[in-house]
Design an enzyme around this catalytic site. Structure first.
Site, PDB file in Angstrom:
ATOM      1  N   ARG A 201     -13.755  11.582  -2.957  1.00 42.66           N
ATOM      2  CA  ARG A 201     -13.498  13.023  -2.899  1.00 42.66           C
ATOM      3  C   ARG A 201     -14.756  13.881  -2.958  1.00 42.66           C
ATOM      4  NH1 ARG A 201     -10.245  14.836  -7.799  1.00 42.66           N
ATOM      5  NH2 ARG A 201      -8.996  13.062  -7.165  1.00 42.66           N
TER       6      ARG A 201
ATOM      7  N   ASN B 297      -3.694   9.406  -7.009  1.00 41.04           N
ATOM      8  CA  ASN B 297      -2.472  10.209  -7.084  1.00 41.04           C
ATOM      9  C   ASN B 297      -1.210   9.402  -6.817  1.00 41.04           C
ATOM     10  OD1 ASN B 297      -3.781  12.797  -7.489  1.00 41.04           O
ATOM     11  ND2 ASN B 297      -4.520  12.559  -5.402  1.00 41.04           N
TER      12      ASN B 297
ATOM     13  N   SER C 284      -5.709   5.464  -4.007  1.00 41.32           N
ATOM     14  CA  SER C 284      -5.546   6.849  -4.445  1.00 41.32           C
ATOM     15  C   SER C 284      -5.358   6.933  -5.951  1.00 41.32           C
ATOM     16  CB  SER C 284      -4.338   7.461  -3.737  1.00 41.32           C
ATOM     17  OG  SER C 284      -4.001   8.689  -4.337  1.00 41.32           O
TER      18      SER C 284
ATOM     19  N   GLY D 182     -11.970   9.187   4.564  1.00 44.54           N
ATOM     20  CA  GLY D 182     -12.347   7.871   4.046  1.00 44.54           C
ATOM     21  C   GLY D 182     -13.362   7.897   2.915  1.00 44.54           C
TER      22      GLY D 182
ATOM     23  N   ASP E  38      -1.544  -0.485   6.133  1.00 48.72           N
ATOM     24  CA  ASP E  38      -1.709   0.211   7.421  1.00 48.72           C
ATOM     25  C   ASP E  38      -3.182   0.427   7.771  1.00 48.72           C
ATOM     26  OD1 ASP E  38      -1.957   2.176   5.308  1.00 48.72           O
ATOM     27  OD2 ASP E  38      -1.951   3.693   6.887  1.00 48.72           O
TER      28      ASP E  38
ATOM     29  N   ASP F 169      -0.057   5.243   0.775  1.00 45.31           N
ATOM     30  CA  ASP F 169      -0.282   6.254   1.821  1.00 45.31           C
ATOM     31  C   ASP F 169      -0.257   5.587   3.195  1.00 45.31           C
ATOM     32  OD1 ASP F 169      -0.721   8.425   0.008  1.00 45.31           O
ATOM     33  OD2 ASP F 169      -2.780   7.776  -0.279  1.00 45.31           O
TER      34      ASP F 169
ATOM     35  N   ASP G  41       0.882  -1.165   0.000  1.00 44.98           N
ATOM     36  CA  ASP G  41       0.000   0.000   0.000  1.00 44.98           C
ATOM     37  C   ASP G  41       0.923   1.220   0.000  1.00 44.98           C
ATOM     38  OD1 ASP G  41      -2.382   1.641   0.474  1.00 44.98           O
ATOM     39  OD2 ASP G  41      -1.602   1.856   2.525  1.00 44.98           O
TER      40      ASP G  41
HETATM   41 MG   LIG Z   1      -2.730   3.230   3.619  1.00 46.36          MG
END
Ligand SMILES: [Mg+2]
Length: 249
Positions: free
Chosen positions: A73, A149, A147, A70, A205, A28, A26
């Protein structure tokens, strides 16, 4: 091999990836501390927007957790505005970030996020050490992120040259893959690496990401506790939980 007597599980943080052929990361919160950049971009967006609406209560940190965190957007934009009794026209999906519409504000948030990450992102040191160690040992790697991005963040963190396979929100939408907690995006990354899921380790995470790993037939699921909580990640299906990825070396 000495087993960790504190757990009845035979896998510990040193053996969790023994025998695996690839690590699926993962992004982020695992490789980069960019979860906080999203929070910062939302704050900038709404502080700026609300400066033109002095009659409503200003943005505060709790708004992020109460209305935005969460969510996709544009739902975040809509729900925050609703909390202030504001309804804006929806606007087209690719609406100009300068326009005061739901889509325009969402696109403005994305531009702020990209501006912040383009100034540089410092990846977690322990994650870089682990990444370099697995590459040295000849394992394959991929990034699997919800994401849209992910490529920009990897570039800003100086990590993009390590990752030929990046399954992000854009790829998932293009392939029609459901997001985490479905294992589909992780399974697709394994497929792109030419490996069965059983030979790939998932590193996550977030609870939804650990659940995604647990729902697939992966070699193991390594949870990184950046605040979700060790027991929460174990309960979600993590094989082991570490505070930093260099504990795996
Ligand atoms: Mg994460």
């Amino acid at each position: 091999m000495t087993e960790n007597t504190a757990t009845d599980h035979p896998v510990n943080s040193l053996t969790a990836w023994t025998g695996a052929s690839a690590i699926l990361f993962d992004l982020d919160g695992v490789l980069t501390p960019t979860a906080t950049v999203h929070e910062q971009a939302w704050q900038e967006l709404f502080e700026s927007y609300l400066s033109s609406r002095p009659e409503v209560t200003g943005y505060s940190e709790s708004d992020y957790f109460d209305h935005i965190d969460g969510k996709p957007r544009f739902d975040g934009v809509r729900d925050f505005l609703a909390s202030r009794g504001i309804v804006l026209p929806e606007g087209p999906t690719d609406d100009d970030p300068a326009n005061t519409t739901v889509q325009g504000l969402g696109n403005r948030k994305n531009r702020i996020f990209n501006d912040i990450v383009s100034t540089g992102v410092e990846p977690f040191e322990g994650s870089v050490r682990f990444l370099e160690a697995v590459l040295e040992r000849g394992l394959k790697v991929a990034v699997v992120s919800s994401s849209r991005n992910a490529p920009a963040v990897l570039e800003a963190a100086g990590l993009s040259h390590h990752f030929r396979v990046v399954v992000d929100g854009v790829v998932a939408a293009g392939e029609g893959l459901p997001g985490k907690p479905s294992p589909a995006t992780y399974q697709y990354a394994a497929q792109l690496l030419g490996l069965p899921s059983e030979e790939c380790v998932v590193v996550e995470d977030a609870v939804s990401g650990v659940q995604a790993g647990e729902a697939g037939s992966f070699h193991s699921v390594i949870g990184v506790d950046r605040g979700a909580g060790r027991q929460t990640l174990l309960d979600a299906g993590a094989t082991v939980v570490v505070n930093d990825l260099d504990e795996l070396l």
